[in-house]
Design a protein around this motif. Structure first.
Motif, PDB file in Angstrom:
ATOM      1  N   GLY A 137       0.829  -1.206   0.000  1.00 11.82           N
ATOM      2  CA  GLY A 137       0.000   0.000   0.000  1.00 11.82           C
ATOM      3  C   GLY A 137       0.862   1.252   0.000  1.00 11.82           C
ATOM      4  O   GLY A 137       0.612   2.203  -0.756  1.00 11.82           O
ATOM      5  N   ASP A 161      -6.448  -2.955  -4.671  1.00  9.05           N
ATOM      6  CA  ASP A 161      -5.824  -3.844  -3.694  1.00  9.05           C
ATOM      7  C   ASP A 161      -6.571  -5.177  -3.682  1.00  9.05           C
ATOM      8  O   ASP A 161      -7.768  -5.223  -3.965  1.00  9.05           O
ATOM      9  CB  ASP A 161      -5.891  -3.172  -2.311  1.00  9.05           C
ATOM     10  N   ARG A 218       4.135  -4.650   9.063  1.00  7.44           N
ATOM     11  CA  ARG A 218       2.976  -4.317   9.885  1.00  7.44           C
ATOM     12  C   ARG A 218       3.102  -4.956  11.262  1.00  7.44           C
ATOM     13  O   ARG A 218       2.781  -4.328  12.274  1.00  7.44           O
ATOM     14  CB  ARG A 218       1.677  -4.762   9.222  1.00  7.44           C
TER      15      ARG A 218
HETATM   16 MG   LIG Z   1      -2.349  -3.035   1.854  1.00  7.37          MG
END
Ligand SMILES: [Mg+2]
Ligand SMILES: Nc1ncnc2c1ncn2[C@@H]1O[C@H](COP(=O)(O)OP(=O)(O)OP(=O)(O)O)[C@@H](O)[C@H]1O
Length: 336
Positions: free
Chosen positions: A63, A127, A246
């Motif tokens: 992203g 996405d 993440r």
């Molecule tokens: Mg993403």
């Protein structure tokens, strides 16, 4: 952090190559793996209309990269529209993307433009592209081939100028083999494929990323944590990071909330991080392997990395001091 705004007249900002790869300053990391991705992105932003396919595990930064491609391309002043294909049922996704005419379906009281029109001149980020249903795949294919589409219920062709960036954490080749993804769409999507490497392939970047997230949460939580103590750093370095950047970000956020000192410690890290060292990523080769030799190699590497400090080497391997002493003796007897 705001996307790095690159200004200048159309065309003049792509001053090529190495310098440009330095400008993706939101994409942290100096490992060869991430540098290779950044130099590929530098070439991609210089071809502002071609379709990009970002492939990589969840949490690797796809992203972020999509945003950066847009922000550094000459489309930067135009809209960036993003949609998570897997999050919407087919009919909703279709009308979000292509829009609809008045009366196209029961609830269509008015004409509505879709994302592709809203992004005209800019970038559309699709996405979870691997989740698109077969009927919509056909429509997307037509759009990618002709840059034209019809609103739902409409008959006129609408043309827009958008760059499409698609992302997936699925193996799309397998999806094609399994009949889940049209092969022609797959080839249309992967004009410029980018493999975003998992964090375990760029472990050298973990300290910089961790430091960055400490800064982010200092700001968010009004704290003044200076960094991580050695034990905490060792833990991060030994972890396999199946959730990638993440996961690292979440681990630091949690540690920052718990922390009471000016350095994050092992105690601030989740127990699950304790001794999960990369084990899951070692795959037994088809031809088998010599376990004794592998153990000796790993012991050597751990000692090397810890500068000969046995306690730290033990931590890197998820062993107690007693266990590592025993294994080192065994390894010495075996001639390792
Ligand atoms: Mg993403
Ligand atoms: N190289 C990097 N430098 C700084 N921050 C990063 C980097 N890579 C990822 N991040 C941050 O990590 C988080 C996860 O990244 P992102 O959401 O882009 O992953 P993703 O690949 O899109 O995951 P998913 O497949 O689950 O959507 C984000 O907050 C992102 O800003």
């Amino acid at each position: 952090m705001a996307p790095s705004a690159v200004t200048g007249a159309r065309g003049s900002r792509f001053s090529r190559g190495a310098r440009l790869s330095q400008t993706f300053e939101r994409i942290l990391g100096t490992s060869p793996a991430i540098q290779a991705v950044k130099s590929l992105l530098a070439k991609i932003v210089a071809s502002p209309a071609s379709t990009v396919l970002l492939c990589g595990e969840s949490g690797t930064g796809k992203g972020l990269m999509a945003e950066e491609i847009h922000a550094h391309s000459d489309r930067a002043g135009r809209p960036f529209q993003n949609i998570t294909c897997g999050a919407l049922p087919e009919t909703l996704l279709e009308s979000e993307l292509f829009g609809h005419e008045r009366g196209a379906f029961t609830d269509a009281k008015r004409q509505r433009k879709g994302l592709l029109e809203a992004a005209d001149g800019g970038t559309v980020f699709l996405d979870e592209i691997g989740e698109v249903t077969p009927a919509l795949q056909v429509k997307l294919l037509r759009f990618l081939e002709e840059r034209a589409f019809k609103r739902i219920g409409g008959s006129a062709d609408i043309r827009v100028d958008v760059r499409v960036i698609a992302a997936t954490n699925r193996n799309l080749e397998r999806a094609v083999r399994d009949g889940m993804l049209r092969e022609d769409l797959y080839y249309r999507l992967r004009v410029l494929p980018v493999r975003v490497p998992p964090l375990r392939e760029r472990r050298g970047d973990v300290p910089q990323l961790a430091g960055h997230f400490v800064g982010v949460y200092n700001e968010a939580f009004g704290k003044r944590v200076r960094g991580l103590n050695r034990g905490a750093r060792d833990r991060l370095n030994a972890h396999g990071w199946p959730g990638n950047v993440r996961e690292l970000k979440n681990v630091i956020e949690r540690a920052m909330l718990l922390s009471e000192g000016d350095l994050l410690t092992e105690g601030d890290l989740p127990a699950s991080l304790a001794h999960t060292a990369a084990v899951h990523q070692v795959e037994l080769p088809a031809e088998g392997l010599d376990l004794g030799k592998l153990e000796r190699d790993l012991l050597h590497q751990a000692l090397h990395r810890s500068g000969g400090n046995r306690s730290r080497a033990a931590r890197l391997l998820g062993l107690s001091r007693h266990q590592i002493r025993y294994r080192l003796q065994k390894s010495a007897r075996a001639g390792g």
